[in-house]
Design a protein around this motif. Structure first.
Motif, PDB file in Angstrom:
ATOM      1  N   UNK A 352     -47.264-107.910  36.987  1.00 21.59           N
ATOM      2  CA  UNK A 352     -47.327-106.732  36.132  1.00 21.59           C
ATOM      3  C   UNK A 352     -48.735-106.284  35.781  1.00 21.59           C
ATOM      4  N   UNK A 353     -49.735-106.882  36.392  1.00 20.48           N
ATOM      5  CA  UNK A 353     -51.114-106.510  36.085  1.00 20.48           C
ATOM      6  C   UNK A 353     -51.538-105.343  36.964  1.00 20.48           C
ATOM      7  N   UNK A 354     -52.285-104.348  36.408  1.00 19.67           N
ATOM      8  CA  UNK A 354     -52.714-103.196  37.201  1.00 19.67           C
ATOM      9  C   UNK A 354     -53.798-103.599  38.211  1.00 19.67           C
ATOM     10  N   UNK A 355     -53.666-103.082  39.411  1.00 13.64           N
ATOM     11  CA  UNK A 355     -54.614-103.378  40.486  1.00 13.64           C
ATOM     12  C   UNK A 355     -54.960-102.059  41.192  1.00 13.64           C
ATOM     13  N   UNK A 356     -56.239-101.899  41.553  1.00 16.24           N
ATOM     14  CA  UNK A 356     -56.685-100.710  42.299  1.00 16.24           C
ATOM     15  C   UNK A 356     -57.151-101.167  43.684  1.00 16.24           C
ATOM     16  N   UNK A 357     -56.308-101.040  44.707  1.00 22.56           N
ATOM     17  CA  UNK A 357     -56.695-101.440  46.068  1.00 22.56           C
ATOM     18  C   UNK A 357     -57.841-100.551  46.570  1.00 22.56           C
ATOM     19  N   UNK A 358     -58.731-101.131  47.368  1.00 24.33           N
ATOM     20  CA  UNK A 358     -59.934-100.410  47.788  1.00 24.33           C
ATOM     21  C   UNK A 358     -59.998-100.161  49.298  1.00 24.33           C
ATOM     22  N   UNK A 359     -58.988-100.561  50.057  1.00 25.92           N
ATOM     23  CA  UNK A 359     -59.091-100.440  51.513  1.00 25.92           C
ATOM     24  C   UNK A 359     -58.146 -99.400  52.093  1.00 25.92           C
ATOM     25  N   UNK A 360     -57.642 -98.501  51.253  1.00 33.43           N
ATOM     26  CA  UNK A 360     -56.748 -97.456  51.731  1.00 33.43           C
ATOM     27  C   UNK A 360     -57.465 -96.107  51.661  1.00 33.43           C
ATOM     28  N   UNK A 361     -57.258 -95.299  52.710  1.00 29.39           N
ATOM     29  CA  UNK A 361     -57.997 -94.046  52.822  1.00 29.39           C
ATOM     30  C   UNK A 361     -57.070 -92.928  53.306  1.00 29.39           C
ATOM     31  N   UNK A 362     -57.351 -91.708  52.837  1.00 29.76           N
ATOM     32  CA  UNK A 362     -56.643 -90.518  53.316  1.00 29.76           C
ATOM     33  C   UNK A 362     -57.414 -89.948  54.505  1.00 29.76           C
ATOM     34  N   UNK A 363     -57.150 -90.505  55.689  1.00 28.19           N
ATOM     35  CA  UNK A 363     -57.924 -90.154  56.884  1.00 28.19           C
ATOM     36  C   UNK A 363     -56.975 -90.063  58.086  1.00 28.19           C
ATOM     37  N   UNK A 364     -57.081 -89.010  58.899  1.00 27.76           N
ATOM     38  CA  UNK A 364     -56.251 -88.927  60.106  1.00 27.76           C
ATOM     39  C   UNK A 364     -56.607 -90.043  61.096  1.00 27.76           C
ATOM     40  N   UNK A 365     -55.619 -90.468  61.853  1.00 30.27           N
ATOM     41  CA  UNK A 365     -55.836 -91.565  62.795  1.00 30.27           C
ATOM     42  C   UNK A 365     -56.873 -91.198  63.861  1.00 30.27           C
ATOM     43  N   UNK A 366     -56.914 -89.934  64.301  1.00 32.22           N
ATOM     44  CA  UNK A 366     -57.845 -89.573  65.368  1.00 32.22           C
ATOM     45  C   UNK A 366     -59.297 -89.704  64.894  1.00 32.22           C
ATOM     46  N   UNK A 367     -59.533 -89.548  63.597  1.00 30.20           N
ATOM     47  CA  UNK A 367     -60.892 -89.719  63.069  1.00 30.20           C
ATOM     48  C   UNK A 367     -61.263 -91.201  63.070  1.00 30.20           C
ATOM     49  N   UNK A 368     -60.303 -92.050  62.785  1.00 27.40           N
ATOM     50  CA  UNK A 368     -60.554 -93.490  62.836  1.00 27.40           C
ATOM     51  C   UNK A 368     -60.874 -93.911  64.269  1.00 27.40           C
ATOM     52  N   UNK A 369     -60.138 -93.337  65.232  1.00 33.16           N
ATOM     53  CA  UNK A 369     -60.435 -93.608  66.648  1.00 33.16           C
ATOM     54  C   UNK A 369     -61.878 -93.223  66.973  1.00 33.16           C
ATOM     55  N   UNK A 370     -62.310 -92.064  66.480  1.00 34.59           N
ATOM     56  CA  UNK A 370     -63.677 -91.619  66.738  1.00 34.59           C
ATOM     57  C   UNK A 370     -64.678 -92.571  66.092  1.00 34.59           C
ATOM     58  N   UNK A 371     -64.365 -93.040  64.887  1.00 35.42           N
ATOM     59  CA  UNK A 371     -65.270 -93.966  64.200  1.00 35.42           C
ATOM     60  C   UNK A 371     -65.463 -95.241  65.019  1.00 35.42           C
ATOM     61  N   UNK A 372     -64.398 -95.722  65.637  1.00 36.18           N
ATOM     62  CA  UNK A 372     -64.509 -96.932  66.456  1.00 36.18           C
ATOM     63  C   UNK A 372     -65.398 -96.661  67.669  1.00 36.18           C
ATOM     64  N   UNK A 373     -65.279 -95.465  68.260  1.00 33.64           N
ATOM     65  CA  UNK A 373     -66.158 -95.119  69.373  1.00 33.64           C
ATOM     66  C   UNK A 373     -67.612 -95.084  68.928  1.00 33.64           C
ATOM     67  N   UNK A 374     -67.843 -94.586  67.708  1.00 31.30           N
ATOM     68  CA  UNK A 374     -69.209 -94.573  67.165  1.00 31.30           C
ATOM     69  C   UNK A 374     -69.707 -96.001  66.934  1.00 31.30           C
TER      70      UNK A 374
END
Length: 405
Positions: A352-374
């Motif tokens: 019941x303790x409040x937690x703020x996760x830090x590894x979730x993002x509002x990002x399209x998958x194709x941008x993540x693909x581009x980031x990996x190429x970078x």
């Protein structure tokens, strides 16, 4: 009628000691004088630079005009006959078959203009064949290239870049946007490597777009004080124009194994099955991005019990295996790039303790693909995710006043 002697007749008579009386050559017409004057300008250019004028966007505007003029002189038999006795540098005969030639569809006046001949006019005050505004702009935008007096300090940089290209530490990529033009960056334009040594103060054009004066050093020992937009245009027009990537940062960004290496990290992208309203509304955009040294399946085991997984099961969307990476540094880099798109969400853990996760993002998958190429290129450090346009942009690509060109 006087007998006309051939060259062979002249030679025979000379051997016999017979002198031939020749008539004084007729004076040249004004047109011939102007053609000769135009050719003499080309001769002076060759004497100064040691080569015939060449075509090319990277050339000085006057060299390009001389090159067009020379093409026409070579193409016209009348000019060849007139100029051959004066061609002590053998400019007319040293024709390069691979050279770009001038258009053949010029009318008489335009042709004379290219040859440096001003057509005669009825009124002495009439002006013809004045350079067009486009030519004037070209003369202003394409700065003269001159010898780089301190090339000794840049030559080792070009040699090192060549070695890094051959070894794969650097790579070439198509030129994409003006923001890639920054001090310290290398490009290939006109078949030559170009190094942006200095950049002046950014200014705004009449179209409210940024520009700046550059000092660009070329690997042939010349330099140019050109505008940033001139370099941009040259790269865009050159089918072989490329940017040279920065060095891959050692083993951090390897994307293939070498003998003796072991897989040491996997970037994973997850999609949550949570029924949280914010997640459900944006399910196709909400992604968790992380790096692990274990199998992703093992990493997500028991996801519904862990706050970092939003207390819900997850779906594996994509994985990217890398070798010899520093997982912590890589994960921090990815999260920093996408920081502005970080999901602002609070959930409660199983106690019941409040937690703020830090590894979730509002990002399209194709941008993540581009980031990996970078990442594989070693250039991700230079980029940031722009929420407004939903794409990766270089950190300097969002200038003041919203100049996105």
């Amino acid at each position: 009628m006087a007998k006309q002697f051939t060259d062979e007749d002249d030679a025979l008579l000379a051997e016999l000691g017979v002198e031939i009386e020749t008539k004084k050559a007729a004076s040249r017409t004004p047109r011939e004088e102007r053609i000769i004057a135009g050719f003499e300008e080309i001769q002076r250019f060759v004497g100064k630079h040691g080569h015939a004028p060449c075509h090319g966007e990277d050339r000085d505007i006057f060299e390009r005009l001389y090159a067009v003029r020379l093409d026409r002189l070579r193409a016209l038999q009348e000019c060849q006959t007139l100029l051959e006795p004066l061609d002590h540098q053998r400019i007319l005969s040293s024709f390069d078959a691979d050279a770009q030639t001038a258009p053949e569809t010029l009318d008489d006046d335009a042709l004379l203009a290219e040859l440096g001949v001003v057509a005669e006019t009825a009124e002495i005050t009439a002006l013809k064949h004045v350079r067009s505004s486009a030519e004037k702009r070209a003369a202003e935008e394409i700065a003269n290239r001159e010898a780089c007096k301190d090339f000794g300090q840049f030559k080792p940089l070009f040699e090192q870049v060549q070695k890094e290209l051959e070894s794969g530490i650097r790579m070439t990529r198509p030129f994409e946007m003006k923001a890639e033009i920054q001090p310290g960056r290398f490009f290939i334009v006109g078949g030559q490597k170009a190094y942006v040594a200095e950049m002046g103060e950014l200014t705004l054009t009449d179209q409210r777009r940024t520009d700046a004066r550059l000092r660009v050093i070329f690997d042939n020992g010349t330099e140019s004080n050109m505008l940033m937009r001139s370099l941009q245009r040259a790269l865009n027009k050159d089918d072989a124009g490329r940017r040279i990537t920065n060095p891959v940062a050692g083993p951090l960004f390897a994307d293939h194994t070498i003998d003796g290496d072991e897989a040491s990290g996997t970037i994973y992208v997850l999609r949550s099955k949570s029924d949280h309203p914010l997640v459900a509304k944006n399910r196709d955009l909400v992604h968790k991005i992380g790096v692990t040294n274990m199998s992703v399946e093992k990493r997500i085991a028991g996801a519904h019990l862990q706050p970092t997984f939003l207390m819900a099961n997850v779906e594996i969307v994509a994985t990217y295996e890398l070798y010899n990476i520093n997982r912590t540094k890589l994960e921090n880099l990815i999260h920093r790039v996408f920081d502005k798109a970080r999901l602002d969400i609070e959930i409660k853990d199983r106690f019941g303790r409040p937690v703020v996760p830090r590894e979730w993002f509002l990002v399209p998958l194709f941008v993540i693909d581009e980031a990996v190429e970078r990442i594989k290129e070693g250039t991700l450090v230079e980029y940031v995710y722009d929420v407004g346009s939903a794409r990766l942009m270089e950190r300097s690509a969002i200038p003041p006043l919203g100049d996105m060109a």
